[in-house]
Design a protein around this motif. Structure first.
Motif, short mmCIF file in Angstrom:
data_model
loop_
_atom_site.label_atom_id
_atom_site.label_comp_id
_atom_site.label_asym_id
_atom_site.label_seq_id
_atom_site.Cartn_x
_atom_site.Cartn_y
_atom_site.Cartn_z
N PRO A 1 -5.16 1.88 -11.85
CA PRO A 1 -6.47 2.04 -11.20
C PRO A 1 -6.75 3.48 -10.77
N TYR A 2 -5.69 4.27 -10.62
CA TYR A 2 -5.83 5.65 -10.16
C TYR A 2 -4.95 6.54 -11.01
N GLN B 1 1.08 0.75 -5.09
CA GLN B 1 0.69 -0.60 -5.50
C GLN B 1 1.22 -0.88 -6.90
N VAL C 1 -0.83 -7.06 -8.46
CA VAL C 1 -1.93 -7.36 -7.53
C VAL C 1 -1.40 -7.71 -6.13
N PHE C 2 -2.31 -7.73 -5.18
CA PHE C 2 -1.95 -8.08 -3.81
C PHE C 2 -1.85 -9.59 -3.63
N ASP C 3 -0.96 -9.99 -2.74
CA ASP C 3 -0.72 -11.41 -2.52
C ASP C 3 -0.58 -11.67 -1.03
N GLU C 4 0.22 -12.63 -0.63
CA GLU C 4 0.39 -13.00 0.77
C GLU C 4 0.72 -11.81 1.67
N ASP D 1 -0.61 -9.21 2.49
CA ASP D 1 -0.91 -7.86 1.96
C ASP D 1 0.26 -7.21 1.25
N VAL E 1 -7.16 -4.20 1.04
CA VAL E 1 -6.58 -4.91 -0.09
C VAL E 1 -7.20 -6.30 -0.13
N LYS E 2 -7.34 -6.81 -1.34
CA LYS E 2 -7.84 -8.18 -1.49
C LYS E 2 -6.87 -8.95 -2.34
N LYS E 3 -6.48 -10.08 -1.83
CA LYS E 3 -5.50 -10.92 -2.53
C LYS E 3 -5.96 -11.20 -3.96
N GLY E 4 -5.07 -10.93 -4.90
CA GLY E 4 -5.33 -11.28 -6.29
C GLY E 4 -6.20 -10.30 -7.04
N GLU E 5 -6.75 -9.32 -6.34
CA GLU E 5 -7.63 -8.38 -7.05
C GLU E 5 -6.92 -7.10 -7.44
N GLY E 6 -7.49 -6.46 -8.45
CA GLY E 6 -6.86 -5.33 -9.12
C GLY E 6 -6.33 -4.23 -8.25
N SER E 7 -7.22 -3.46 -7.66
CA SER E 7 -6.73 -2.25 -7.00
C SER E 7 -7.17 -2.21 -5.55
N GLY E 8 -6.23 -1.90 -4.70
CA GLY E 8 -6.54 -1.78 -3.29
C GLY E 8 -6.93 -0.35 -2.95
N ILE E 9 -7.21 -0.14 -1.67
CA ILE E 9 -7.49 1.22 -1.18
C ILE E 9 -6.38 1.59 -0.22
N ARG F 1 -1.27 0.51 3.55
CA ARG F 1 -0.24 -0.49 3.26
C ARG F 1 0.40 -1.01 4.56
#
Lengths: 337, 337
Positions: free
Chosen positions: A184-185, A194, A197-200, A202, B271-279, B296
């Motif tokens: 993504p970057y 990262q 993907v993000f999960d439980e 964070d 961050v969003k669970k299950g989504e591609g890229s966080g900030i 993080r």
């Protein structure tokens, strides 16, 4: 001695090609090889074992009539989920490199130096652990056996090849200022905190994999673990800063000897006070090696009994292909006992 | 309001030039600037504050008759050891970026957002902390105040610019396969788990700096700390994986707010669970910024009350020049109260 029929599923990907290379090097007692991939790659010619193989399409019936004993899967999780049971039904032992089956209680998760005994209770599928987990296990197993691990803090420095060819290209093209396609970057000149993907809570899936797979492989369900996994601009070789707290006290020389005596683990740790450069494992030197390397072994005086380790391995070899082929070898050995 | 005479010692090095840039940006109430460097660089012309300055040679008498109020030192430790007392004797407050004076009990070690009160008890020299320490302090201070830190595990991802121009060149030239000159091993595509020479207990000096300076700046002598410091192929911006254990329990939203409310610290954490890229903060984005960034932020469930943080800052700005100039600003403010 019986000779085996071996299939490689996902033979054209980055890890799949390393599977073929490691199979060539390790000379398993194999009668026939079969290479499979998705429709897109089917029909491709691949030079392997001194001859030319045609990649066949992976389908519901592709394993039929081939008497395949071992199927090494290095396809995505979705493909493994769908086709591993197909291969099992056709009579094969599946050794799967995806994350699809790793936490299934009916599926052993194996690092051959660490928990080879788990191979025995498979019911058709054996899972190959996550790359960053495998190398940590080889370093932590002898320590857990001897000093009982209470807690682990992982911080990783993971190579772009762990994200396949796309990750590799992103770093290569990033040198010229090209925008990333896989990540993504930008990864050139950067650290991405990262992976997956993000999960439980964070945590990323990569972090949860390290936590959960460690407990399963070491059969140590209450081990306290946390992790921060980071992609760094390195082509090959994952490095890990591992902080470990033990239940029992230890002697540092004894701990180093315990590590040095463990199969598949090489201690590379020479430092001299006040002098320029020490000797420790580094990604550029460990790339291409099959063993796990450990250095920077130091007492952590912030807890009663703790140690810091720096663990490096080739993420595509020991972290994927080598470990899977070692599982196959071990399984074959067990058949012939 | 009084205007001050300011000297920059080591004005031609990588950090020295950043000192000049930050001084231009921050517009201190300055009457005259004087630039000093070693004999090798003396006589060089430097564009600064819209005019041309000639770099003067640093000597035992160079400060005489100039009525210098503040001398910002960004020379090596040996130079600081020798010439900081000379500048003090000539009437200047020395703000020193080397490691020479940091652990001297008579010398305050200051991060202006964290322990500005220590400026008051200086006896001529104030030390600027190590780059990797400064950014950690800005993130840890509000947490130590509120939840009392019990233990910290640092793992760092440090940019080559921390090793000066030579480090920078090693990464740049390493892309073309050139052998390193500053570092003992290649840095391009690699992680070097050694910064500075080895010292007690096989820790590097950089690791010991993080441990000792953290305790001194936070006035928390019994804080349990361990560190693994690593050079990564990043040009600008140090990243740090910081695992923290507290005495008191905390609420995660409250902890995030505590961080967000602290001066000089920016929370970047989406961050969003299950989504591609966080900030989250990344070296390439934070380079050029004066603040410390943290993301993080996650509960560490492996201890009763723990948190993981990812802390990023520009190692030449907040990690060196910006912090030193902020100390000067704060000192000036205190003179005018």
């Amino acid at each position: 001695m019986k000779k085996y029929n071996v299939a490689v599923v996902g033979a054209t990907g980055m890890v799949g090609r390393k599977f073929l290379q490691v199979l060539e090097e390790r000379k398993l007692p194999v009668e026939n090889y079969y290479l499979f991939a998705s429709a897109r790659s089917a029909g491709k010619k691949v030079a392997f074992m001194g001859k030319e193989y045609t990649v066949e399409e992976l389908t519901e019936t592709c394993f039929d009539g081939k008497d395949i004993d071992i199927a090494l899967f290095s396809a995505g999780g979705g493909t493994s989920e769908k086709f591993a049971p197909v291969a099992v039904k056709a009579g094969a032992l599946v050794i799967d490199n995806s994350s699809a089956w790793r936490m299934d209680p009916k599926v052993p998760l194996v690092v051959p130096e660490v928990n080879p005994e788990d191979i025995a209770w498979n019911s058709g599928i054996i899972a190959n652990p996550n790359c960053s987990t495998i190398q940590a296990m080889v370093a932590l197993k002898p320590l857990d056996d001897k000093y009982k691990i209470k807690r682990v803090v992982y911080s990783t420095y993971q190579a772009v090849s762990g994200a396949g060819m796309g990750g590799y290209s992103d770093l290569e093209n990033g040198i010229n200022g090209d925008a990333p396609k896989k990540f993504p970057y930008p990864i050139f000149g950067n650290c991405l905190p990262q992976i997956d993907v993000f999960d439980e809570d964070d945590y990323t899936k990569e972090e949860l994999k390290m936590i959960n797979e460690t407990r399963k492989i070491l059969h140590h369900d209450d081990m306290r673990i946390t992790a921060t996994t980071v992609r760094v601009p390195v082509f090959h070789g994952h490095s890990e800063s591992i902080n470990v707290e033990f239940e029992k006290d230890y002697d540092l020389d004894d701990l180093k000897k315990t590590l040095a005596d463990f199969p598949g683990l090489i201690v590379m740790d020479e430092v001299k006070k006040g002098e320029g450069s020490g000797i420790y494992p580094m990604a550029v030197e460990i790339a291409g090696k099959d063993e796990v390397y450990v250095g920077r072994i130091r007492r952590d005086r912030s807890v009663e009994s703790g140690v810091n380790l720096w663990v490096v391995a080739d993420n595509i070899r020991k972290g994927a292909a080598t470990n899977a082929v070692q599982i196959a070898q071990k399984w074959i050995d067990m058949q012939n006992k």
